[in-house]
Scaffold this motif. Structure first.
Motif, PDB file in Angstrom:
ATOM      1  N   THR A   3     -19.992  17.904  33.360  1.00 28.94           N
ATOM      2  CA  THR A   3     -21.172  17.328  32.702  1.00 28.94           C
ATOM      3  C   THR A   3     -20.999  15.819  32.571  1.00 28.94           C
ATOM      4  O   THR A   3     -19.950  15.283  32.909  1.00 28.94           O
ATOM      5  N   HIS A   4     -22.036  15.188  32.079  1.00 32.97           N
ATOM      6  CA  HIS A   4     -21.948  13.756  31.832  1.00 32.97           C
ATOM      7  C   HIS A   4     -21.784  13.507  30.342  1.00 32.97           C
ATOM      8  O   HIS A   4     -22.365  14.210  29.528  1.00 32.97           O
ATOM      9  N   GLN A   5     -21.001  12.528  30.017  1.00 40.43           N
ATOM     10  CA  GLN A   5     -20.786  12.190  28.620  1.00 40.43           C
ATOM     11  C   GLN A   5     -20.567  10.683  28.515  1.00 40.43           C
ATOM     12  O   GLN A   5     -19.966  10.086  29.397  1.00 40.43           O
ATOM     13  N   ALA A   6     -21.063  10.107  27.439  1.00 39.36           N
ATOM     14  CA  ALA A   6     -20.869   8.669  27.248  1.00 39.36           C
ATOM     15  C   ALA A   6     -19.869   8.415  26.133  1.00 39.36           C
ATOM     16  O   ALA A   6     -19.835   9.132  25.142  1.00 39.36           O
ATOM     17  N   PHE A   7     -19.026   7.416  26.319  1.00 37.77           N
ATOM     18  CA  PHE A   7     -18.068   7.002  25.297  1.00 37.77           C
ATOM     19  C   PHE A   7     -18.417   5.573  24.913  1.00 37.77           C
ATOM     20  O   PHE A   7     -18.472   4.700  25.773  1.00 37.77           O
ATOM     21  N   ARG A   8     -18.642   5.361  23.625  1.00 38.00           N
ATOM     22  CA  ARG A   8     -19.124   4.055  23.187  1.00 38.00           C
ATOM     23  C   ARG A   8     -18.144   3.406  22.218  1.00 38.00           C
ATOM     24  O   ARG A   8     -17.611   4.071  21.335  1.00 38.00           O
ATOM     25  N   PHE A   9     -17.903   2.124  22.410  1.00 40.38           N
ATOM     26  CA  PHE A   9     -16.974   1.400  21.545  1.00 40.38           C
ATOM     27  C   PHE A   9     -17.567   0.063  21.112  1.00 40.38           C
ATOM     28  O   PHE A   9     -18.219  -0.609  21.904  1.00 40.38           O
ATOM     29  N   ALA A  10     -17.312  -0.293  19.864  1.00 36.73           N
ATOM     30  CA  ALA A  10     -17.684  -1.629  19.401  1.00 36.73           C
ATOM     31  C   ALA A  10     -16.660  -2.606  19.963  1.00 36.73           C
ATOM     32  O   ALA A  10     -15.475  -2.303  20.008  1.00 36.73           O
ATOM     33  N   LEU A  11     -17.111  -3.767  20.405  1.00 37.87           N
ATOM     34  CA  LEU A  11     -16.213  -4.751  21.002  1.00 37.87           C
ATOM     35  C   LEU A  11     -15.862  -5.839  19.995  1.00 37.87           C
ATOM     36  O   LEU A  11     -16.596  -6.089  19.049  1.00 37.87           O
ATOM     37  N   ASP A  12     -14.731  -6.462  20.253  1.00 38.44           N
ATOM     38  CA  ASP A  12     -14.257  -7.527  19.380  1.00 38.44           C
ATOM     39  C   ASP A  12     -13.874  -8.696  20.286  1.00 38.44           C
ATOM     40  O   ASP A  12     -12.691  -8.999  20.464  1.00 38.44           O
TER      41      ASP A  12
END
Ligand SMILES: [Zn+2]
Length: 426
Positions: A3-12
């Motif tokens: 399946t497709h999945q997104a991984f999201r991160f806040a950047l610094d």
């Protein structure tokens, strides 16, 4: 199961990296606006009777861009070419949505003709599909041309999947929302298919604005408290904005605070929906929701209805992939199915039921029930009718209004962290 999945991160990002990110977002906007100006000029020429081709598609837009970039943007080598490709892809999508919407081929809200993007307005982003996209164990993210970017939170979960070979990065999208930077990796992920805890059960979900949802079990899922607080603060800031002098520095400041608050609100809402859809797909064998209203049907209707449609679109989008993950089924009710106006006990359909009427009262059998719970129960009964078993089957089918339903096609997948492909039409 893949399946497709997104991984999201806040950047610094460091100041240097932040300038590079902003510059790439700007380059994307430049390509989008340049392409749009060209399309408009060609449409005008076409209207004057000139024989010109309008570049509607991504390949056509890319050809035009490659021909014009040296003159239009002599500095184009300063950015990854993905920035321009991303802008043109966004434009091609917007043009297609507009045309589909005009021809009634698109569900949901009516889409207008694309507009020029302004710096600092709305959600700004840039996507990367090729080149040096990497995540490694020092926790930073590597992007083409931009290089290493620090993240706010550890990337451990994604990293573990990449290491074990159960995930592959397809695309990275960098975005600026309310003054903060994020990266989202769209991945192809290998996962074990699950089974819901109670595979034989059916739940109807009435998505709303006043509550997050009301279930056919009688459970009311409230809007999270921070959401109510954010809504109040947004209302206050809007009043403040109206008092500010146009063009003043204070007005710009209030506008920025509003943008930050809107981004915050969207996150809280998404988070609440993710928790609810996970619980539903993990628990029930079948989940029934209303189907989206086809574009055009709702034109000139109340705002609250438009808002409800946005909610419904998001719930449906999340349930579509989650039910696949956890092995449950999603059933969508026909948009004409009168889930609110039907009595969930005797199936008598009311002529009218005004929106302000919060309690359903049946004139035929005397049932008194919360309006939303009544609707949710009707949705659940619909799935039983479709499956062709259970005591309610005859009732559901034996009425003048014949409810129809279809199994939803899993057309897209997304992530527990948020960012996933936006709702699309098949
Ligand atoms: Zn009744």
């Amino acid at each position: 199961m893949r399946t497709h999945q997104a991984f999201r991160f806040a950047l610094d990002p460091s100041p240097r990296v932040e300038r590079a990110l902003a510059s790439h977002v700007g380059a994307r906007r430049f390509a989008f606006n340049g392409g749009l100006a060209l399309v408009k000029a060609r449409l005008d020429a076409h209207a004057r009777g000139e024989a010109v081709a309008v570049p509607w598609t991504l390949p056509a837009l890319r050809r035009e861009w490659n021909r014009a970039k040296e003159a239009l943007a002599p500095w184009w080598r300063e950015h990854s070419k993905e920035a321009y490709a991303s802008g043109l892809a966004g434009l091609a999508d917007a043009l297609r949505n507009w045309r589909d919407s005009r021809h009634g081929r698109r569900k949901g809200r009516r889409m207008g003709f694309p507009r020029f993007r302004k710096k600092g307005r709305g959600r700004e982003s840039v996507g990367f599909t090729t080149g040096a996209i990497r995540v490694d164990d020092q926790s930073p993210v590597v992007l083409p041309r931009i290089g290493r970017v620090r993240t706010h939170e550890p990337t451990t979960k994604l990293l573990a999947r990449l290491r074990s070979g159960t995930a592959r990065i397809l695309r990275a999208t960098v975005s600026r929302e309310g003054g903060r930077w994020f990266v989202s990796f769209a991945c192809e992920v290998e996962r074990e298919p699950g089974t819901p805890r109670r595979p034989e059960t059916v739940v109807g979900v009435d998505a709303g604005v006043r509550h997050l949802a009301v279930l056919s079990t009688g459970e009311t899922v409230p809007n999270p408290r921070p959401l109510q607080r954010a809504l109040k603060r947004i209302a206050r800031l809007n009043r403040e904005l109206a008092r500010r002098q146009p063009g003043s520095r204070n007005r710009a400041k209030t506008r920025r605070r509003l943008a930050r608050l809107h981004a915050h609100l969207a996150h809280i809402q998404q988070d609440a929906w993710h928790r609810l859809t996970t619980r539903l797909a993990r628990t029930y064998g079948t989940v029934v929701v209303e189907r989206l209203h086809v574009a055009g049907m709702l034109r000139n209707r109340r705002l609250s209805r438009a808002l409800a449609d946005t909610v419904l679109a998001e719930l449906r989008r999340q349930l579509t992939y989650r039910t696949v993950w956890y092995g449950s089924h999603l059933v969508e009710a026909d948009p004409f199915y009168p889930s609110s106006k039907t009595c969930s006990r005797c199936r008598t359909v009311k002529e009218t039921l005004p929106l302000w009427e919060r309690t359903f009262r049946c004139d035929a059998c005397g049932l008194v029930r919360d309006r939303d719970e009544n609707a949710a129960r009707n949705l659940a009964a619909l799935a039983v009718a479709v499956a062709g078993s259970g005591p309610e089957t005859e009732n559901a089918r034996g009425r003048d209004v014949r409810p129809t339903a279809r199994r939803a096609v899993p057309e897209e997948t997304g992530s527990p962290q948020g960012e996933a492909p936006a709702a699309r039409t098949p």
